[in-house]
Structures are given as structure tokens and as C-alpha cells.
Motif scaffolding. Structure first.
Motif, PDB file in Angstrom:
ATOM      1  N   UNK A   1       0.848  -1.184   0.000  1.00  0.00           N
ATOM      2  CA  UNK A   1       0.000   0.000   0.000  1.00  0.00           C
ATOM      3  C   UNK A   1       0.890   1.242   0.000  1.00  0.00           C
ATOM      4  N   UNK A   2       0.438   2.297  -0.674  1.00  0.00           N
ATOM      5  CA  UNK A   2       1.250   3.489  -0.854  1.00  0.00           C
ATOM      6  C   UNK A   2       1.089   4.508   0.262  1.00  0.00           C
ATOM      7  N   UNK A   3       0.329   4.193   1.306  1.00  0.00           N
ATOM      8  CA  UNK A   3       0.137   5.153   2.385  1.00  0.00           C
ATOM      9  C   UNK A   3       0.386   4.486   3.721  1.00  0.00           C
ATOM     10  N   UNK A   4       0.708   5.316   4.716  1.00  0.00           N
ATOM     11  CA  UNK A   4       0.776   4.820   6.086  1.00  0.00           C
ATOM     12  C   UNK A   4       0.317   5.943   6.996  1.00  0.00           C
ATOM     13  N   UNK A   5      -0.175   5.591   8.178  1.00  0.00           N
ATOM     14  CA  UNK A   5      -0.686   6.581   9.124  1.00  0.00           C
ATOM     15  C   UNK A   5       0.452   7.148   9.957  1.00  0.00           C
ATOM     16  N   UNK A   6       0.414   8.453  10.168  1.00  0.00           N
ATOM     17  CA  UNK A   6       1.356   9.127  11.053  1.00  0.00           C
ATOM     18  C   UNK A   6       0.518  10.054  11.918  1.00  0.00           C
ATOM     19  N   UNK A   8      -2.694  11.515  12.973  1.00  0.00           N
ATOM     20  CA  UNK A   8      -3.999  11.568  12.311  1.00  0.00           C
ATOM     21  C   UNK A   8      -3.871  11.842  10.821  1.00  0.00           C
ATOM     22  N   UNK A   9      -2.644  12.006  10.319  1.00  0.00           N
ATOM     23  CA  UNK A   9      -2.459  12.309   8.908  1.00  0.00           C
ATOM     24  C   UNK A   9      -2.021  11.077   8.149  1.00  0.00           C
ATOM     25  N   UNK A  10      -2.410  11.008   6.896  1.00  0.00           N
ATOM     26  CA  UNK A  10      -1.978   9.935   6.025  1.00  0.00           C
ATOM     27  C   UNK A  10      -0.801  10.453   5.203  1.00  0.00           C
ATOM     28  N   UNK A  11       0.294   9.721   5.241  1.00  0.00           N
ATOM     29  CA  UNK A  11       1.453  10.075   4.429  1.00  0.00           C
ATOM     30  C   UNK A  11       1.388   9.225   3.172  1.00  0.00           C
ATOM     31  N   UNK A  12       1.249   9.856   2.041  1.00  0.00           N
ATOM     32  CA  UNK A  12       1.140   9.184   0.763  1.00  0.00           C
ATOM     33  C   UNK A  12       2.517   9.186   0.117  1.00  0.00           C
ATOM     34  N   UNK A  13       3.030   8.035  -0.227  1.00  0.00           N
ATOM     35  CA  UNK A  13       4.363   7.943  -0.809  1.00  0.00           C
ATOM     36  C   UNK A  13       4.450   8.655  -2.150  1.00  0.00           C
ATOM     37  N   UNK A  14       3.338   8.712  -2.884  1.00  0.00           N
ATOM     38  CA  UNK A  14       3.317   9.455  -4.132  1.00  0.00           C
ATOM     39  C   UNK A  14       3.498  10.952  -3.868  1.00  0.00           C
ATOM     40  N   UNK A  15       2.904  11.440  -2.801  1.00  0.00           N
ATOM     41  CA  UNK A  15       3.069  12.850  -2.435  1.00  0.00           C
ATOM     42  C   UNK A  15       4.523  13.142  -2.084  1.00  0.00           C
ATOM     43  N   UNK A  16       5.165  12.222  -1.389  1.00  0.00           N
ATOM     44  CA  UNK A  16       6.571  12.397  -1.037  1.00  0.00           C
ATOM     45  C   UNK A  16       7.427  12.417  -2.300  1.00  0.00           C
TER      46      UNK A  16
END
Length: 173
Positions: A1-6, A8-16
């Protein structure tokens, strides 16, 4: 999966990844922005078209490097001419909206943006140099100043973008 929780925010690897592309392209475009800013302040203070062109090229390069393709822009024939002022009010579906509009809409654009975006190093500074308009949402005085600045921006012949929702829509529509 391309996201993980940090928290209350979702960190999207595509955004990174997209952030990384932006930071890499800053090295190329920021010196141009600084020179264009000086020229614009001297010769084109109201419209800052050279800055708009550089920001548009920067946005286009970031999108092309990330997606390896161009978005399809439909209805360009319905836009007012580039030489006239217009207020554009698209839906705000993603953080990519501004990159897509700036990079692929064949018009120089100014944005009304929450002040927090204009405080982001490099990207926010570029928006300030280009003459985008800041808004403090909870501050009535700022709202009136933003209204006056928006009217002046349009009177100066710019295309101004404001997202009526005030933030990205929850469902992407």
C-alpha cells in the motif's frame, strides 16, 4: 500500500515523490524566478507575466516528470482571451490542481490562497513573488483585504483563480 498513518495524517508515498521532484526542480527554476522578479518589479509590476511563465513551466515540468504524460485540457475555447481579465472558480480536488492549471491551462494565472501556503519555503515564496493573493480565513480584515486585492488583480488584467470550497473537496468531486 502506498500510504501509512502518522498520527492523524496519512502520508502518501506518491506525495513524497512529488515533493522530491519539486525540490529537485527548484534548483533549476529558482534563479530564474529571482531574476524575473526583479525584472517584473521594474517593468511589469501589475501583471508579472515573466514570473507567470516561469511558474507555469516549473509546474508543467513537475507534472511531466511525475506522470510522464500530459493532462487533457478540454474547453479551452470557452476561456476568455489571455489579454482580458477573468475570475476562474474550479473545484479543488487535489494538491495537483494548481500544478495542472498553472502548467497546462494556456493562460497566466494568479491564485487566492490561504496564507499558510504562501509561508511554505520556496513554493510559497515563488507565489508571493508572482503576486498571488493571501487570505487568512478566520480574519475578517484579511477577507476584506483579499477582496480588494482580488478586484485590483482583475482590474490589472489578470486571470484570477479561487477555489469556492476554500479547501480540497473530501470526495474529489
Amino acid at each position: 500500500e502506498a500510504t501509512r498513518r502518522s498520527g492523524s495524517k496519512v502520508i502518501n508515498l506518491y506525495s513524497v515523490l512529488f515533493l522530491g521532484i519539486n525540490l529537485a526542480t527548484v534548483i533549476l527554476f529558482y534563479p530564474l524566478l529571482l531574476v524575473a522578479s526583479a525584472l517584473s518589479l521594474a517593468f511589469d509590476r501589475k501583471r508579472r507575466r515573466l514570473l507567470d511563465a516561469i511558474v507555469g513551466a516549473w509546474a508543467k515540468l513537475c507534472m511531466l516528470m511525475f506522470f510522464w504524460s500530459r493532462p487533457v485540457v478540454r474547453g479551452v475555447e470557452n476561456l476568455p482571451s489571455a489579454s482580458s481579465a477573468a475570475l476562474l472558480t474550479p473545484n479543488h480536488c487535489s494538491f495537483l490542481d494548481i500544478f495542472t492549471l498553472s502548467g497546462f491551462l494556456p493562460r497566466p494565472l494568479k491564485y487566492v490562497s490561504k496564507v499558510e501556503i504562501l509561508r511554505i519555503p520556496l513554493i510559497g515564496w515563488a507565489m508571493q513573488l508572482a503576486g498571488h493573493i493571501a487570505l487568512r480565513k478566520a480574519d475578517r480584515r484579511s477577507q476584506l483585504a483579499t477582496f480588494r486585492d482580488s478586484v485590483q488583480c482583475l482590474q490589472d488584467g489578470n486571470h484570477l483563480v479561487t477555489f469556492p470550497e476554500g479547501t480540497r473537496s473530501a470526495d474529489g468531486v
